[in-house]
Design a protein around this motif. Structure first.
Motif, short mmCIF file in Angstrom:
data_model
loop_
_atom_site.label_atom_id
_atom_site.label_comp_id
_atom_site.label_asym_id
_atom_site.label_seq_id
_atom_site.Cartn_x
_atom_site.Cartn_y
_atom_site.Cartn_z
N SER A 88 0.04 -8.69 -10.15
CA SER A 88 0.61 -7.46 -10.68
C SER A 88 0.21 -6.30 -9.78
O SER A 88 -0.86 -6.31 -9.16
CB SER A 88 0.16 -7.20 -12.12
N LEU A 89 1.11 -5.33 -9.69
CA LEU A 89 0.89 -4.14 -8.89
C LEU A 89 1.12 -2.91 -9.75
O LEU A 89 2.15 -2.81 -10.42
CB LEU A 89 1.85 -4.10 -7.70
N GLU A 90 0.18 -1.99 -9.72
CA GLU A 90 0.33 -0.70 -10.40
C GLU A 90 0.27 0.38 -9.33
O GLU A 90 -0.67 0.41 -8.53
CB GLU A 90 -0.77 -0.49 -11.42
N LEU A 91 1.28 1.26 -9.32
CA LEU A 91 1.38 2.27 -8.28
C LEU A 91 1.13 3.65 -8.88
O LEU A 91 1.74 4.02 -9.88
CB LEU A 91 2.76 2.24 -7.62
N LEU A 92 0.22 4.39 -8.23
CA LEU A 92 -0.12 5.74 -8.66
C LEU A 92 0.01 6.69 -7.49
O LEU A 92 -0.35 6.34 -6.36
CB LEU A 92 -1.56 5.78 -9.19
N GLU A 93 0.52 7.89 -7.75
CA GLU A 93 0.61 8.89 -6.69
C GLU A 93 -0.78 9.25 -6.23
O GLU A 93 -1.72 9.31 -7.03
CB GLU A 93 1.35 10.12 -7.20
N HIS A 94 -0.92 9.48 -4.91
CA HIS A 94 -2.24 9.82 -4.37
C HIS A 94 -2.09 10.55 -3.05
O HIS A 94 -1.60 9.97 -2.07
CB HIS A 94 -3.06 8.54 -4.17
N ASP A 95 -2.49 11.79 -2.97
CA ASP A 95 -2.56 12.58 -1.73
C ASP A 95 -1.35 12.42 -0.81
O ASP A 95 -1.48 12.05 0.35
CB ASP A 95 -3.83 12.22 -0.94
N GLY A 96 -0.17 12.66 -1.32
CA GLY A 96 1.05 12.58 -0.51
C GLY A 96 1.54 11.17 -0.28
O GLY A 96 2.56 10.96 0.36
N GLY A 97 0.84 10.21 -0.79
CA GLY A 97 1.25 8.81 -0.70
C GLY A 97 1.04 8.16 -2.05
O GLY A 97 1.32 8.77 -3.08
N CYS A 98 0.55 6.96 -2.04
CA CYS A 98 0.28 6.30 -3.31
C CYS A 98 -0.87 5.32 -3.15
O CYS A 98 -1.27 4.98 -2.04
CB CYS A 98 1.52 5.59 -3.84
N GLU A 99 -1.39 4.91 -4.27
CA GLU A 99 -2.41 3.89 -4.31
C GLU A 99 -1.83 2.72 -5.09
O GLU A 99 -1.26 2.91 -6.17
CB GLU A 99 -3.66 4.44 -5.01
N VAL A 100 -1.93 1.54 -4.53
CA VAL A 100 -1.42 0.33 -5.17
C VAL A 100 -2.62 -0.46 -5.67
O VAL A 100 -3.43 -0.96 -4.88
CB VAL A 100 -0.58 -0.52 -4.20
N GLY A 101 -2.73 -0.53 -6.99
CA GLY A 101 -3.76 -1.36 -7.59
C GLY A 101 -3.19 -2.75 -7.82
O GLY A 101 -2.06 -2.88 -8.28
N PHE A 102 -3.95 -3.77 -7.48
CA PHE A 102 -3.45 -5.13 -7.67
C PHE A 102 -4.41 -5.94 -8.51
O PHE A 102 -5.61 -5.74 -8.49
CB PHE A 102 -3.17 -5.82 -6.32
N ARG A 103 -3.83 -6.87 -9.26
CA ARG A 103 -4.58 -7.86 -10.04
C ARG A 103 -3.95 -9.20 -9.70
O ARG A 103 -2.74 -9.35 -9.66
CB ARG A 103 -4.47 -7.60 -11.54
N PHE A 104 -4.79 -10.20 -9.47
CA PHE A 104 -4.32 -11.50 -9.01
C PHE A 104 -5.11 -12.57 -9.72
O PHE A 104 -6.31 -12.42 -9.97
CB PHE A 104 -4.56 -11.59 -7.49
N ALA A 105 -4.45 -13.67 -10.05
CA ALA A 105 -5.14 -14.80 -10.67
C ALA A 105 -4.44 -16.10 -10.29
O ALA A 105 -3.22 -16.14 -10.16
CB ALA A 105 -5.17 -14.67 -12.18
N ILE A 106 -5.25 -17.14 -10.11
CA ILE A 106 -4.75 -18.50 -9.89
C ILE A 106 -5.31 -19.37 -11.01
O ILE A 106 -6.50 -19.26 -11.35
CB ILE A 106 -5.21 -19.06 -8.54
#
Length: 144
Positions: A88-106
């Protein structure tokens, strides 16, 4: 996602640009190191779209977009011979760009849960590296 691990990666482009690029399976082989190509895409980019990842080792997991919330959240589920993977990817605005938070599971069938958790944690650096590659591609395209 039970047993998930994750992190964040900064992108120098707006979150709309990052989201559109990351959510489209047609772009995956450009930024995901383990992929040769994507095949059998069914449906438009969005919730419920399916495709097959053709990996360099020869695995062919069938993938499905499980969540699609432009330009905030995206998630996929893949399965190959009982092995399941979630991202899963969560995108948040950050300083003229963005930050992509990721969560991963196998999740591995027929093995203790601790082994799935260990494999998940061991895979986080590769997921982070793939997202960094995507961020670099998009930064170069935008001239940043």
């Amino acid at each position: 996602m039970k047993g998930a691990a994750g992190g964040t990666v900064r992108f120098a482009v707006p979150r709309e640009t990052a989201f559109d690029y990351l959510a489209d399976p047609a772009n995956r082989a450009q930024w995901q190191a383990s992929l040769r190509r994507v095949e059998d895409v069914v449906g438009e980019v969005g919730n419920g779209q399916t495709w097959t990842d053709v990996t360099k080792p020869g695995l062919r997991p069938r993938m499905r977009t499980k969540a699609y919330e432009p330009y905030d959240f995206w998630a996929e589920h893949g399965e190959w011979r009982g092995v399941r993977a979630y991202l899963s990817l969560e995108l948040l605005e950050h300083d003229g760009g963005c930050e992509v938070g990721f969560r991963f599971a196998i999740h591995l069938p027929y093995v203790p849960a601790a082994l799935s958790v260990a494999l998940t944690r061991a895979s986080v650096p590769a997921v982070r590296a793939d997202l960094r590659r995507a961020a670099q591609i998009l930064a170069e395209r935008s001239g940043r």
